[in-house]
Design a protein around this motif. Structure first.
Motif, PDB file in Angstrom:
ATOM      1  N   ASN A  32       0.901  -1.404  -0.203  1.00  0.00           N
ATOM      2  CA  ASN A  32       0.019   0.046  -0.155  1.00  0.00           C
ATOM      3  C   ASN A  32       0.807   1.281  -0.302  1.00  0.00           C
ATOM      4  OD1 ASN A  32      -2.214  -1.294   0.406  1.00  0.00           O
ATOM      5  ND2 ASN A  32      -1.456  -2.532   2.307  1.00  0.00           N
ATOM      6  N   ASN A  51      -4.512   1.762  -2.325  1.00  0.00           N
ATOM      7  CA  ASN A  51      -4.391   0.488  -1.667  1.00  0.00           C
ATOM      8  C   ASN A  51      -3.810  -0.426  -2.969  1.00  0.00           C
ATOM      9  OD1 ASN A  51      -6.288  -0.027  -3.644  1.00  0.00           O
ATOM     10  ND2 ASN A  51      -7.052  -1.670  -2.328  1.00  0.00           N
ATOM     11  N   ARG A 100       0.939  -4.133   6.127  1.00  0.00           N
ATOM     12  CA  ARG A 100      -0.251  -4.658   6.299  1.00  0.00           C
ATOM     13  C   ARG A 100      -1.497  -4.024   5.692  1.00  0.00           C
ATOM     14  NH1 ARG A 100       0.964  -3.276  12.311  1.00  0.00           N
ATOM     15  NH2 ARG A 100       1.546  -1.923  11.083  1.00  0.00           N
ATOM     16  N   ASN A 101      -2.043  -2.736   5.848  1.00  0.00           N
ATOM     17  CA  ASN A 101      -2.860  -1.636   5.496  1.00  0.00           C
ATOM     18  C   ASN A 101      -2.620  -0.022   4.852  1.00  0.00           C
ATOM     19  OD1 ASN A 101      -3.175  -0.108   7.560  1.00  0.00           O
ATOM     20  ND2 ASN A 101      -3.680  -1.854   9.061  1.00  0.00           N
ATOM     21  N   ILE A 102      -3.534   0.108   5.220  1.00  0.00           N
ATOM     22  CA  ILE A 102      -3.397   1.819   4.700  1.00  0.00           C
ATOM     23  C   ILE A 102      -4.093   2.432   5.580  1.00  0.00           C
ATOM     24  CG2 ILE A 102      -6.233   1.785   4.242  1.00  0.00           C
ATOM     25  CD1 ILE A 102      -5.051   3.066   1.039  1.00  0.00           C
ATOM     26  N   SER A 106       0.775   2.442   9.547  1.00  0.00           N
ATOM     27  CA  SER A 106       0.748   0.775   9.095  1.00  0.00           C
ATOM     28  C   SER A 106       2.405   1.437   8.331  1.00  0.00           C
ATOM     29  CB  SER A 106      -0.261   0.758   7.930  1.00  0.00           C
ATOM     30  OG  SER A 106      -1.036  -0.059   9.078  1.00  0.00           O
TER      31      SER A 106
END
Length: 120
Positions: A32, A51, A100-102, A106
């Motif tokens: 991301n 993402n 991991r994620n947006i 992170s």
């Protein structure tokens, strides 16, 4: 992953500027991506985030409608198109990557930053 941001400079209010971030070391599609900025004496701000597939995008309220983030996974690049720039957009802009994620917290891999200065 190593990130290299470029495209900053000195512009006037109302002008446009495009930033680019080139990734090396690993395929960009793994991450991301996001653009952050930090102005003097201010906290770092998550300007735009995208993402892995490009299907989910978030913008800070301060830039929504003026900035556009995009990515080209085939070219391993992420861009930030900035239109109608304002003096308050003056900051060092950083390209960042997250596995991991947006969520802004992170982002763990950072480029060196490129300075954008907007004169009134």
């Amino acid at each position: 992953v190593q990130l290299q941001a470029s495209g900053g400079g000195l512009v006037q209010a109302g002008d446009s500027l495009s930033l680019s971030c080139a990734a090396s070391g690993r395929t960009l599609s793994t991450y991301n991506m996001g653009w952050f900025r930090q102005a003097p004496s201010k906290e770092r701000e998550a300007v735009a985030r995208i993402n892995r597939s490009g299907g989910v995008i978030y913008y800070a309220d301060s830039v929504n409608g003026r900035f556009t983030i995009s990515r080209d996974n085939a070219k391993n690049t992420v861009a930030l198109q900035m239109n109608n720039l304002k003096p308050e957009d003056t900051a060092v802009y950083y390209c960042a990557a997250a596995l991991r994620n947006i969520l802004p917290s992170s982002y763990e891999f950072w480029g060196q930053g490129t300075l954008v200065t907007v004169s009134s």
